[in-house]
Design an enzyme around this catalytic site. Structure first.
Site: not given
Length: 334
Positions: A272-274
């Site tokens: 979910l870093r994007g």
């Protein structure tokens, strides 16, 4: 001592300049990786950015630029406890640097002359609350990369050696530049950069002529050149400061969150870093442009720099990663 080449005077390279401005507005975006041809202004832009960064409040003499007297490490020597305004630290991490120089180590001089066991802070201490710049980051030795990964994840530098047990904060914006022809970046480190941009040499004559003209003027008529561009840099600095102040009030509608998730799913981004980076960068752009909420236009503007380096390799798709992201943006966020 000469001032760096003015940021506003850099010709073209708009994606690179925008990425650096966004990290100056919101350091939590996670840094910038600039990959491209030699001589395209990568190092020039990083050093020029330092002049635009707002000053910080710090304890005088504190080696980690503590924001208050109660945060000064007990090992710090020379900290007065008095608050001062100082420039945001911008620290170069050179290739071939030793582990001791990065982390810090026993102060040999004090140990030999006074018989005292004291800590000599390293580059990570100096970079706290600022920027750590690595030129030719893809050529950095693996054991130094491992150290940076540990610190980037925890935000704290831990030194356990030579009878020392030291901890200090090490939160910084990581900026790296390099030439992809000289080797790829390790995936673990690549993932630590919030934004990634590709720069290329200008292809039209007029742009190249303007680059030459401005650089020649900087070198041969330095004083007049700096004075000419000082108002533009000052105006840009004021916009960054204003955007920082407005950042907390920028609204994020649910539609923007859905757009972030849909786009990252479409390109196959892991984790979910994007999404988080995309949201932070879009919010910073909205604040910079004076808008009160994040819109699809903001997301589309920052998506390539947030997501291009997070794509999985596709041997059947010859398009570059940036092109693939732009194509996905057109399909998911029409």
């Amino acid at each position: 001592m000469k001032q760096p080449f003015p940021f506003s005077a850099i010709v073209g390279q708009e994606s690179m300049k925008q990425a650096m401005i966004l990290t100056a507005i919101d350091p939590s975006i996670g840094g910038v990786l600039v990959f491209g041809d030699r001589g395209t202004g990568k190092s020039t832009a990083v050093r020029a950015l330092a002049a635009l960064l707002p000053e910080i409040d710090a304890v005088e003499g504190c080696p980690v630029s503590s924001a208050s007297a109660d945060q000064v490490p007990d090992w710090a020597q020379g900290a007065t406890g008095r608050m001062i305004r100082k420039a945001t630290p911008v620290v170069d991490l050179p290739l071939g640097v030793t582990e001791d120089r990065v982390l810090g180590a026993l102060d040999i001089e004090r140990a030999l002359t006074r018989g005292e066991r004291a800590f000599e802070p390293g580059l990570l201490a100096r970079a706290n609350r600022g920027y750590l710049y690595i030129d030719e980051v893809n050529l950095l030795e693996d054991h130094i990369v491992d150290l940076l990964l540990d610190v980037a994840q925890s935000g704290e530098n831990v030194v356990e050696r030579e009878g020392l047990s030291i901890r200090h904060p090490a939160r910084f914006v990581l900026v790296g530049s390099g030439n992809p022809e000289e080797g790829e970046l390790r995936p673990q480190l690549l993932d630590r950069f919030g934004l990634s941009v590709e720069v290329t040499s200008p292809r039209d004559v007029e742009t190249r002529v303007e680059v030459i003209r401005r650089r020649d003027s900087y070198e041969t008529n330095y004083g007049a050149f700096i004075e000419t561009w000082k108002p533009q840099d000052a105006a840009l600095r004021n916009r960054i400061i204003a955007a920082r102040g407005a950042l907390a009030s920028v609204k994020t509608p649910n539609t923007a969150l859905h757009d972030c998730a849909s786009l990252c799913i479409a390109i196959g981004s892991d984790g979910l870093r994007g999404e988080l980076t995309l949201l932070r960068a879009a919010r910073a752009l909205a604040a910079f442009e004076g808008d009160d909420s994040v819109s699809r236009l903001h997301l589309k503007a920052v998506a390539p720099m947030c997501l291009a380096h997070r794509l999985r390799r596709d041997p059947l798709d010859e398009a570059g990663s940036t092109t693939r992201v732009i194509r996905a943006v057109g399909e998911v966020l029409p």
